[in-house]
Scaffold this active site. Sequence first.
Site, short mmCIF file in Angstrom:
data_model
loop_
_atom_site.label_atom_id
_atom_site.label_comp_id
_atom_site.label_asym_id
_atom_site.label_seq_id
_atom_site.Cartn_x
_atom_site.Cartn_y
_atom_site.Cartn_z
N ASP A 229 24.67 -74.35 39.05
CA ASP A 229 24.67 -73.75 40.78
C ASP A 229 26.46 -72.88 40.07
O ASP A 229 26.65 -73.48 39.46
CB ASP A 229 25.15 -73.87 41.95
CG ASP A 229 24.77 -72.65 42.88
OD1 ASP A 229 24.57 -71.77 42.53
OD2 ASP A 229 24.04 -73.14 43.89
C1 BGC Z 1 24.64 -69.99 44.87
C2 BGC Z 1 23.35 -69.81 44.29
C3 BGC Z 1 22.97 -68.62 43.95
C4 BGC Z 1 24.30 -68.20 43.43
C5 BGC Z 1 25.19 -66.91 42.28
C6 BGC Z 1 25.19 -70.05 44.70
O1 BGC Z 1 26.82 -70.21 45.11
O2 BGC Z 1 24.10 -71.23 45.90
O3 BGC Z 1 21.94 -69.55 44.82
O4 BGC Z 1 22.31 -67.75 42.68
O5 BGC Z 1 25.79 -67.97 43.72
O6 BGC Z 1 24.89 -66.24 43.53
#
Ligand code: BGC
Length: 763
Positions: A229
């Site tokens: 993530d």
């Molecule tokens: C979120 C993800 C997301 C990623 C990219 C993170 O903060 O938890 O679900 O895909 O950011 O935006």
Amino acid sequence: MDIMDILPQLTLEEKASLCSGYYYWHTKSIERLDIPRVMMCDGPHGLRKQTGPEDHLGIHESIKSVCFPSASALAASFNTDVMKELGECLGKECQTENVGMLLGPGVNMKRSPLCGRNFEYFSEDPYLAGELASAYVKSLQAQGVAACVKHFACNDQETERMSIDTEVDERTLHEIYLPAFEKVIKEAKVRGVMCAYNSLNGTFCSENKNLLTDILRDQWGYEGFVVTDWGAVKDRVEGVRAGLDLEMPGGPGAQDQKIVEAVRDGSLDERDLDRIVKRILQFVSDCTEQKREVVKDYEADHKKAAELAGECMVLLENRDDILPLKKETKAVFIGEFAVTPRYQGGGSSHVNPWKVEDAYHAAESAGADVTFVKGYDVKNEKDKKLAAHLIEEAVEAAGKAETAVVFAGLPDEYESEGWDRSTLDLPEVQNRLIEAVAAVQPNTVVVVHAGAPVIMPWRDQVKAILLAYLCGEGVGAAEADVLYGSVNPSGKLAETFPLELEHNPSYLNFPGANGQVKYREGVFIGYRYYDKKKLEVEYPFGYGLSYTSFDYDNIRLDRKEMKDTDVLHVSCRVTNTGNVQGKEIVQLYVEPETDPALEERPVRELKGFAKIDLKPGESREAEFTLDKRAFAYYSKELHDWYVPDGEYRIQIGASSRDLRLEDSVRIESTQALPVCYTQYITVGRLIRNEKGRQFVLKALMKYMGFSKLEIEEQSDVEECPERIEQTIQTTMLGMPLRSMVTYGALREEQLNRFLTEINQESC
Ligand code: BGC
């Protein structure tokens, strides 16, 4: 791309550089070897492609694209075809925009209705979440675009989401929090997995070998790559060892440098690095090969978004069949959300919509007799004078109309990625508005926009409630369709709406304390808990009404007895007994009637569903196939799925609390649970094993003067004297085996010899 040819040509630095991204959304390119860059974007219910300044929190603008219903709404459709169509539209948009991977779906479980990101997750039920996510992934990937299932694993809250340690026992993890991932990996062959920010049982997911290698790859056979993530990396080198491939977003290279140093000083095996480089290159190569020329059609996708939204809305109440409304009925639409609907959640999934349709204008242009008053002011909710004035205006308009439709719901700042809610309440001013309107207008309908359960204190004062969830940019058109009956509502709740927040099983352990959250309710989340506790709920799992009615009959099981390795086919007949065409979500639950001394199990669990479209008077068969997993629980002794011998009720119905048909099947297990016997095992437990029973009987018979023979020489006791049976059943079941030594019925050596023998067979 010939990866085996490229690999030896890469320098150590180049290999390490491929392990992190190029800024926010790309993998890195290496020009001298013709390795291109590939783009990833959020997801999951629309394309959030940033072409200017980049961020992962939905702050900077992204290009316009169609915003589809969010996951909690989609789940209410209980329709894998809806997921298929969504995947197809998004796949095409990604292809046109040169996006290789869409970051979704999110399959975390709705442990608490407070989780700020519940709108982005499907359900409190892992089976349903897995089936829907799988259909989405298959269809997106069929368009040549990779999906990335997230957030692996147990990222079920927003509070301290980047650091919290989630304590979950093995059975709960496998039974509740992992199955949706497992399904998407094994069945849909997803190409990307995003590891979560949090730590799981003491180890951050980004460096959790048990998750990223043992479970993901060794047990489930996953062949794709794992991306962090955004910002989830803690110890990068540990991550490489654990099986983490790509770090996102890419930074100035400090983490890559750590990989280089670790290989140089020998603390990291270069073969581990090669393994992840190969997987990243494979991803890049697949994306490049699967690039297609597609022309996107925003208008068509927008229509599709509205059509899908119509499948997701859940009709919660419809007293006196007030809905559907007639176009000639003089209606007043009350509430800001009637003209500026809330249709998506905040954070990384936030899409810059192509165009948003609101219910008021949609109804008006469809020829309905409708007026509008504001009712409340989202931005100035706390302004008491303004609120009083708006309510007064709404009450007056409601009194003059034949029907009032109040568009209520949670404003943006009430639920979002990044924080959790603290209450299930709607804004107080909206509750007051609804009560005031209902007091003057007996024909009041409420439409609720929210990504997760809310408490509706006025639910008995209004005639109808339509739950619109966060239904994407076509929300208004879909609402008008449902309110005026050109679409018959067919959604059902994929989560329980509790009567009180305090009734939720996670209540005492959410969101945790001191950096840790303990999933103490175990497997009893959602309806698994409410049913076990026989608690009344606001609306149960699987519930939703239609403008028609359905009858269920003719349940058929193709066998009444089976082994746990066999497959059971079940069918039933469903008939539309009303006057309009409608879709029914037929749900199959399994209720085990097995030895209560084994693991505690939920009363029933969803193991099949089918959405059936029926014309008035039409009947069709719903068919289900149940394999071992439909009956099993996860045994921590076997570290595997286990089906105990016993009777299993097969129940089919219209919701988890409206079961219409039942039959049962007897299952014989082909596995034995390993048991390790100690001196302190209870007699009750021991006598479940025939050898153990014989041992106890013989010792007792001798002790009580029934037999003069040496215990070891005596043949099996066929019939046990009644007095002995009685003694066992009344006083000995809970007694530790060792007590028989204390009371003189056994010698210590006899006991130890017996334990060694029996453990050789069963432990
Ligand atoms: C979120 C993800 C997301 C990623 C990219 C993170 O903060 O938890 O679900 O895909 O950011 O935006």
